[in-house]
Design a protein around this motif. Structure first.
Motif, mmCIF file in Angstrom:
data_model
loop_
_atom_site.group_PDB
_atom_site.id
_atom_site.type_symbol
_atom_site.label_atom_id
_atom_site.label_comp_id
_atom_site.label_asym_id
_atom_site.label_seq_id
_atom_site.Cartn_x
_atom_site.Cartn_y
_atom_site.Cartn_z
ATOM 1 N N LEU A 104 0.973 -1.348 0.039
ATOM 2 C CA LEU A 104 0.273 0.004 0.160
ATOM 3 C C LEU A 104 1.015 1.380 -0.368
ATOM 4 N N PRO A 105 1.344 1.422 -1.462
ATOM 5 C CA PRO A 105 2.552 2.486 -1.291
ATOM 6 C C PRO A 105 1.413 4.167 -0.793
ATOM 7 N N ARG A 106 2.339 5.175 -0.513
ATOM 8 C CA ARG A 106 1.697 6.355 -0.993
ATOM 9 C C ARG A 106 1.825 7.111 -2.090
ATOM 10 N N THR A 107 0.749 7.979 -2.748
ATOM 11 C CA THR A 107 -0.085 8.025 -3.857
ATOM 12 C C THR A 107 -0.457 9.404 -3.579
ATOM 13 N N ASP A 108 -1.698 9.435 -3.825
ATOM 14 C CA ASP A 108 -1.882 10.867 -3.413
ATOM 15 C C ASP A 108 -2.207 11.170 -1.833
ATOM 16 N N THR A 109 -2.873 9.660 -0.946
ATOM 17 C CA THR A 109 -2.786 9.926 -0.205
ATOM 18 C C THR A 109 -2.108 8.976 0.839
ATOM 19 N N PRO A 110 -2.136 9.493 2.250
ATOM 20 C CA PRO A 110 -0.575 8.036 3.152
ATOM 21 C C PRO A 110 -0.581 6.545 2.864
ATOM 22 N N GLY A 111 0.440 6.224 2.532
ATOM 23 C CA GLY A 111 0.648 4.928 2.468
ATOM 24 C C GLY A 111 0.988 4.120 3.968
ATOM 25 N N ALA A 112 0.847 3.426 3.804
ATOM 26 C CA ALA A 112 0.985 1.973 4.666
ATOM 27 C C ALA A 112 1.925 2.692 5.773
ATOM 28 N N LYS A 113 3.385 3.138 5.364
ATOM 29 C CA LYS A 113 4.383 3.528 6.478
ATOM 30 C C LYS A 113 3.959 4.823 7.142
ATOM 31 N N ASP A 114 2.750 5.642 6.501
ATOM 32 C CA ASP A 114 2.492 6.986 7.655
ATOM 33 C C ASP A 114 2.079 6.163 8.017
ATOM 34 N N ALA A 115 1.750 5.039 8.340
ATOM 35 C CA ALA A 115 -0.284 4.540 9.775
ATOM 36 C C ALA A 115 0.524 4.047 10.228
ATOM 37 N N GLN A 116 2.246 3.410 10.265
ATOM 38 C CA GLN A 116 2.824 3.162 11.004
ATOM 39 C C GLN A 116 2.327 1.554 11.107
ATOM 40 N N VAL A 117 2.116 1.320 9.800
ATOM 41 C CA VAL A 117 2.246 -0.393 10.038
ATOM 42 C C VAL A 117 2.185 -1.303 10.580
ATOM 43 N N GLN A 144 -2.398 -9.506 5.043
ATOM 44 C CA GLN A 144 -3.779 -9.055 5.976
ATOM 45 C C GLN A 144 -3.197 -7.777 7.241
ATOM 46 N N LEU A 145 -1.745 -7.810 7.606
ATOM 47 C CA LEU A 145 -1.731 -6.845 8.859
ATOM 48 C C LEU A 145 -1.533 -5.374 8.429
ATOM 49 N N THR A 146 -1.169 -5.402 6.943
ATOM 50 C CA THR A 146 -1.032 -4.362 5.912
ATOM 51 C C THR A 146 -2.377 -3.667 5.999
ATOM 52 N N LEU A 147 -3.686 -4.663 5.307
ATOM 53 C CA LEU A 147 -4.799 -4.489 5.610
ATOM 54 C C LEU A 147 -5.221 -3.166 6.716
ATOM 55 N N PHE A 148 -5.202 -4.378 7.171
ATOM 56 C CA PHE A 148 -5.893 -3.818 8.843
ATOM 57 C C PHE A 148 -5.144 -2.976 9.690
ATOM 58 N N GLY A 149 -3.581 -2.856 9.461
ATOM 59 C CA GLY A 149 -3.099 -1.438 10.586
ATOM 60 C C GLY A 149 -3.742 -0.474 9.331
ATOM 61 N N PHE A 150 -3.521 -0.471 8.170
ATOM 62 C CA PHE A 150 -4.056 1.050 7.748
ATOM 63 C C PHE A 150 -5.123 1.336 7.896
ATOM 64 N N LEU A 151 -6.702 0.123 7.197
ATOM 65 C CA LEU A 151 -7.374 1.207 7.417
ATOM 66 C C LEU A 151 -7.928 1.368 9.066
ATOM 67 N N ARG A 152 -7.099 0.385 10.329
ATOM 68 C CA ARG A 152 -7.920 0.850 11.260
ATOM 69 C C ARG A 152 -7.191 1.996 11.519
ATOM 70 N N GLN A 153 -5.926 2.324 11.210
ATOM 71 C CA GLN A 153 -5.221 4.143 11.238
ATOM 72 C C GLN A 153 -6.086 4.797 10.947
ATOM 73 N N ASN A 154 -5.796 4.929 9.948
ATOM 74 C CA ASN A 154 -7.381 6.176 9.037
ATOM 75 C C ASN A 154 -8.198 6.097 9.715
ATOM 76 N N GLN A 155 -8.900 4.658 10.288
ATOM 77 C CA GLN A 155 -10.511 5.088 10.705
ATOM 78 C C GLN A 155 -10.431 6.562 12.199
ATOM 79 N N VAL A 156 -8.954 5.567 12.963
ATOM 80 C CA VAL A 156 -8.839 6.289 14.330
ATOM 81 C C VAL A 156 -8.050 7.723 13.841
ATOM 82 N N LEU A 157 -7.800 8.136 12.215
ATOM 83 C CA LEU A 157 -7.582 9.272 12.414
ATOM 84 C C LEU A 157 -8.760 11.009 12.329
ATOM 85 N N HIS A 158 -10.225 9.423 11.365
ATOM 86 C CA HIS A 158 -10.844 9.996 10.610
ATOM 87 C C HIS A 158 -12.303 10.351 12.274
#
Length: 198
Positions: free
Chosen positions: A60-73, A149-163
């Motif tokens: 899940l790379p950074r594009t116009d939006t944050p990537g997995a590293k930004d979410a500290q996955v 799985q953990l990349t997707l879960f960590g990224f989606l979870r972190q973005n939920q927190v940010l939202h």
């Protein structure tokens, strides 16, 4: 979106149930066993976290939006593996990191973290293909399925927190605007009343 919905989404994306999902829904309160202690708890090093971040960023790379590293996955993965995986699953995950590095060295002559972006993507795609093949032929999960799985879960979870944080900040901002507006109105009325009395 709640946890159950997230787990269903990840299961659909990876073709299998979320590994450790049952423990997650019950609070991930796995008790360490004697064998855990004898194997030094399978601790993650700082280099492991960095490697996991790079793997996740390739998925899940950074594009116009944050990537997995930004979410500290990467850091999130270590916590989930420690708290939600069984001892057998932890061993598979840790050995997977070693196998990924060995594959990278055998294929490109360099460790994963030193590869060019295109090489990383090629390797990740090949591992994803292997994981899907293994899933079709066996009940035993492939280590890359865990990474994915953990990349997707960590990224989606972190973005939920940010939202949620953003929504809270908006609420507080709106509340502050209302409070300031009220004070300004009250001050204006007070000044007006004073002028009338004088």
């Amino acid at each position: 979106m709640n946890r159950r919905e997230l787990l269903k989404m990840i299961s659909a994306a990876t073709g299998t149930a979320m590994i450790g999902g049952g423990a997650l829904l019950s609070g991930c309160s796995r008790e360490p066993s004697d064998s855990d202690i004898s194997t030094a708890q399978l601790v993650f090093s700082a280099n492991d976290v960095q490697l996991l971040d790079e793997i996740a960023e390739t998925i899940l790379p950074r594009t116009d939006t944050p990537g997995a590293k930004d979410a500290q996955v990467g850091q999130f993965m270590t916590v989930y593996v420690r708290d939600c995986y069984t001892e057998e699953e932890q061993n598979l995950f840790h050995s997977g990191l070693v196998q990924l590095q060995e594959t990278s060295l055998a294929t490109y002559g360099q460790e994963f973290i030193d590869l060019e972006a295109e090489q990383r993507l090629e390797l990740v795609r090949e591992l994803d293909t292997q994981a899907k093949t293994q899933l079709a032929e066996s009940d035993q999960p492939h280590y890359f399925t865990m990474f994915k799985q953990l990349t997707l879960f960590g990224f989606l979870r972190q973005n939920q927190v940010l939202h949620r944080l953003f929504d809270t900040l908006l609420y507080l901002a709106d509340t502050m605007v209302v409070w300031i507006t009220r004070r300004v109105i009250e001050a204006g009325l007070l000044k007006l009343n004073t002028s009338i009395q004088n």
